[in-house]
Scaffold this motif. Structure first.
Motif, short mmCIF file in Angstrom:
data_model
loop_
_atom_site.label_atom_id
_atom_site.label_comp_id
_atom_site.label_asym_id
_atom_site.label_seq_id
_atom_site.Cartn_x
_atom_site.Cartn_y
_atom_site.Cartn_z
N UNK A 274 0.82 -1.21 0.00
CA UNK A 274 0.00 0.00 0.00
C UNK A 274 0.86 1.25 0.00
N UNK A 275 2.03 1.18 0.63
CA UNK A 275 2.92 2.35 0.67
C UNK A 275 3.46 2.66 -0.71
N UNK A 276 3.67 1.64 -1.53
CA UNK A 276 4.28 1.82 -2.84
C UNK A 276 3.20 2.19 -3.85
N UNK A 277 2.88 3.49 -3.88
CA UNK A 277 1.88 3.97 -4.81
C UNK A 277 2.40 4.02 -6.23
N UNK A 278 1.56 4.42 -7.20
CA UNK A 278 1.98 4.43 -8.59
C UNK A 278 3.05 5.45 -8.90
N UNK A 279 3.15 6.51 -8.06
CA UNK A 279 4.15 7.54 -8.37
C UNK A 279 5.42 7.42 -7.58
N UNK A 280 5.60 6.33 -6.84
CA UNK A 280 6.78 6.19 -5.99
C UNK A 280 8.04 6.10 -6.83
N UNK A 281 8.01 5.29 -7.89
CA UNK A 281 9.20 5.10 -8.71
C UNK A 281 9.63 6.38 -9.39
N UNK A 282 8.68 7.14 -9.95
CA UNK A 282 9.03 8.38 -10.65
C UNK A 282 9.57 9.42 -9.68
N UNK A 283 8.96 9.53 -8.48
CA UNK A 283 9.46 10.49 -7.50
C UNK A 283 10.86 10.13 -7.05
N UNK A 284 11.11 8.85 -6.88
CA UNK A 284 12.45 8.43 -6.46
C UNK A 284 13.49 8.78 -7.52
N UNK A 285 13.17 8.56 -8.80
CA UNK A 285 14.10 8.88 -9.87
C UNK A 285 14.33 10.38 -9.95
N UNK A 286 13.28 11.20 -9.74
CA UNK A 286 13.49 12.65 -9.79
C UNK A 286 14.40 13.11 -8.67
N UNK A 287 14.22 12.56 -7.46
CA UNK A 287 15.10 12.94 -6.36
C UNK A 287 16.52 12.51 -6.63
N UNK A 288 16.68 11.34 -7.26
CA UNK A 288 18.02 10.84 -7.54
C UNK A 288 18.74 11.75 -8.54
N UNK A 289 18.03 12.21 -9.57
CA UNK A 289 18.64 13.08 -10.58
C UNK A 289 18.98 14.43 -10.00
N UNK A 290 18.07 14.98 -9.15
CA UNK A 290 18.36 16.28 -8.58
C UNK A 290 19.51 16.25 -7.61
N UNK A 291 19.73 15.13 -6.97
CA UNK A 291 20.80 15.03 -6.00
C UNK A 291 22.17 14.84 -6.60
N UNK A 292 22.26 14.58 -7.90
CA UNK A 292 23.56 14.37 -8.54
C UNK A 292 24.13 15.68 -9.04
N UNK A 293 25.46 15.81 -9.14
CA UNK A 293 26.05 17.01 -9.72
C UNK A 293 25.60 17.20 -11.16
N UNK A 294 25.62 18.47 -11.61
CA UNK A 294 25.10 18.76 -12.95
C UNK A 294 25.92 18.09 -14.04
N UNK A 295 27.18 17.86 -13.80
CA UNK A 295 28.02 17.21 -14.81
C UNK A 295 27.73 15.76 -14.99
N UNK A 296 27.00 15.10 -14.01
CA UNK A 296 26.71 13.68 -14.09
C UNK A 296 25.29 13.39 -14.52
#
Length: 463
Positions: free
Chosen positions: A440-462
Motif C-alpha cells: 500500500x505504501x508503494x503507490x503508482x508515483x513512488x518510482x518516478x518520484x524516487x528517480x526525480x530525487x536521484x537526478x536532482x541530488x547528482x552534480x550537474x556534470x553527471x
C-alpha cells in the motif's frame, strides 16, 4: 623538633597531592575540547576487520534481513515464475523447431501455441492473484466436479483421444487438445484445502476418520479415472499432493505410513502388470539403449546433458533434437537445455525452482489461515514434486514418468492450471503479515518520484 618536622612533612605531602589533583583539571579546562566518539568507532572498526568470520557473518545477517522482509516471498514467486516461463518459451522454440519441420509445420508452430497458452495463463494468473480467499474457496467444488466430469468424458469412445499410449485427452477442434487430468491437480488442491480448513475450524482433524474421509476416497476415485487412461505420471503427482495435504493437516506417523504403504502397493501392481512401465523402470541409470532400443530416450537424454559442458553448445545448436531425442520440447526439454546452455543453464533452472519452492513453504508457514496454509502447501508440493520427477527422469535417477516440467515444457493443458496456481501463491504472499501494508505504501508515483530525487541530488556534470 621532631614533631615540628613531621607536621611540616605532612603539610608538604598534602600540598603535592592537591596539586596533582588540580593540575590535570586545569589542563583539561584550559586545553581545546576533544570529542570522545571517534576513538570507540575506530576500535569497533578494527575489531570488525580483525575478526576472521566478520565477512560471512555480515553476509548472513544481510541475507537474513532480506529474507525477513514482508515482500520477499511475493517477489520470489512472481520473479521466479516469470523467469521460468520466459526461459521455457525460448527453449520450447529452440527444441521444437526441428520437430515441427519433420511433421510439415512451420518452425514456430509449437512456439506460437505455447505463447498463446502463456498469454491466457497470464490472464488466469493475474485473476487468481487478485481474487479474495473466499472466492478461491468458492471455486473448489465446481472445479472438482468439472474436472471429474471431463475425466469421465475421456473414457467415452469417440471423445477421448490416445497420445503416446495414454488415453487422457479431449479434442477441442483443430490442433488444440485438452488434458483434464492436469486440471484435476488444481481441483484437488483447492478442494482438499477447503475441506481440511473447514474441519480445522471445527477442531475435527484430531480424529483420524476426519483426516481420511472423504479426502482419501475422493482422491482415489480421481486416481482411478486417470489410471483408466494409463497416465502413471499424473497419478504420482496427485498422490504427492494428497500426502502433502495430510502432512500439513498433522496426520500421525502411523496413519501417514499406512496410506503411503497402500499407495505403494497399488503402484507396484500397476507397474508389475504393465510391460511398458517395467521397461521404464529398468532404464534407470542406463548407459546403453538395450535390446529393441527400449532405453533410447533415457540414454540420449544423458548424451544431450553430457555434450553441453559448462556453458553449452549455444542456443539452437543442439544435435540431439534432430531426431535422436524423442519428445525434446515436452518431457525432455531439460536435456536440450543442458546441451544448449550447459551446466550454467541447468543450474539456473534448478535455482529458480528451488526459490519458488522455498517461497511457497514460507507462505504456508507464516499464515494463520488454515485454507491458505493447506492451499499454499499443496501447490508447492505439486510444482516441486513434478519438477523433481521430470528432472530426475532426465538425469537417469528416476523412471520416465511422462510428466512435463512445470511452466517450462510445451503443453497448454499443463501450463494453464499451473499459472493459476502460481496466482494463488502470489495472492497468499500479498496477504502475509506486513506485505499488504508494504504494497500500500508503494503507490503508482513512488518510482518516478524516487528517480526525480536521484537526478536532482547528482552534480550537474553527471546528469
Amino acid at each position: 623538633m621532631t614533631a615540628d618536622r613531621s607536621a611540616a612533612r605532612g603539610v608538604e605531602r598534602r600540598s603535592r597531592e592537591g596539586a596533582a589533583r588540580v593540575l590535570p583539571a586545569k589542563r583539561v579546562a584550559a586545553g581545546p575540547a576533544r570529542p570522545a566518539a571517534p576513538a570507540p568507532a575506530r576500535k569497533e572498526t578494527r575489531t570488525r576487520r580483525s575478526g576472521p568470520l566478520g565477512g560471512p557473518r555480515r553476509l548472513h545477517d544481510r541475507l537474513q534481513a532480506a529474507w525477513d522482509r514482508p515482500l520477499t516471498a511475493y517477489y520470489l514467486i512472481l520473479g521466479g515464475s516469470l523467469l521460468i516461463t520466459v526461459l521455457g518459451l525460448v527453449m520450447v522454440y529452440s527444441a521444437s523447431m526441428i520437430q515441427a519441420l519433420r511433421y510439415g509445420y512451420p518452425s514456430t508452430y509449437y512456439f506460437r501455441k505455447q505463447l498463446l497458452a502463456a498469454a491466457i495463463g497470464t490472464v488466469l494468473l493475474i485473476s487468481a492473484a487478485r481474487m479474495p480467499v473466499k472466492l478461491h474457496r468458492a471455486l473448489a467444488y465446481p472445479l472438482l466436479l468439472g474436472a471429474v466430469f471431463l475425466m469421465c468424458l475421456v473414457q467415452v469412445p469417440g471423445i477421448g483421444e490416445t497420445v503416446n499410449g495414454n488415453t487422457n485427452w479431449i479434442s477441442l477442434g483443430g490442433p488444440f487438445q485438452l488434458q483434464p487430468s492436469e486440471f484435476g491437480k488444481l481441483a484437488l488442491v483447492l478442494w482438499g484445502a477447503d475441506l481440511l480448513a473447514r474441519k480445522s475450524d471445527k477442531n475435527l482433524l484430531i480424529q483420524w476418520k476426519h483426516l481420511l474421509v472423504p479426502l482419501v476416497p475422493v482422491t482415489f476415485m480421481v486416481l482411478g479415472l486417470i489410471m483408466l487412461g494409463g497416465d502413471m505420471g499424473t497419478t504420482i503427482i496427485l498422490t504427492a499432493i494428497l500426502f502433502g495435504l495430510l502432512w500439513l493437516a498433522g496426520a500421525p506417523t502411523r496413519l501417514f505410513v499406512g496410506v503411503l504403504s497402500g499407495a505403494a502397493f497399488l503402484a507396484f501392481l500397476a507397474i508389475k502388470t504393465s510391460p511398458n512401465r517395467m521397461s521404464r523402470l529398468g532404464c534407470i541409470a542406463a548407459s546403453d539403449p538395450g535390446t529393441n532400443d527400449q532405453c533410447w530416450q533415457a540414454v540420449h537424454g544423458i548424451y544431450a546433458l553430457a555434450s553441453g559442458g559448462w556453458f553449452g553448445s549455444g542456443l539452437g545448436a543442439s544435435m540431439e533434437k534432430w531426431g535422436e531425442l524423442p519428445e525434446p520440447h515436452t518431457d525432455f526439454i531439460f536435456a536440450v537445455t543442458g546441451e544448449e546452455l550447459g551446466l550454467a543453464g541447468t543450474l539456473s533452472v534448478l535455482a529458480l525452482f528451488a526459490a519458488l519452492g522455498y517461497a511457497g513453504i514460507r507462505v504456508a508457514g507464516r499464515t494463520e489461515d488454515p485454507f491458505v496454509r493447506f492451499a499454499a502447501g499443496g501447490v508447492t508440493t505439486w510444482i516441486t514434486a513434478q519438477a523433481v520427477i521430470n528432472i530426475g527422469a532426465v538425469l537417469g535417477l528416476l523412471p520416465i514418468a511422462g510428466v512435463p516440467l512445470p511452466l517450462f515444457s510445451y503443453g497448454g493443458s499443463a501450463l494453464l492450471p499451473t499459472m493459476f496456481a502460481i496466482g494463488l501463491l502470489i495472492s497468499f504472499a500479498r496477504s502475509e503479515p506486513g506485505a499488504r501494508a508494504a504494497l500500500a505504501v508503494r503507490g503508482p508515483g513512488v518510482m518516478s518520484r524516487t528517480m526525480r530525487r536521484f537526478v536532482k541530488g547528482r552534480p550537474s556534470g553527471k546528469r
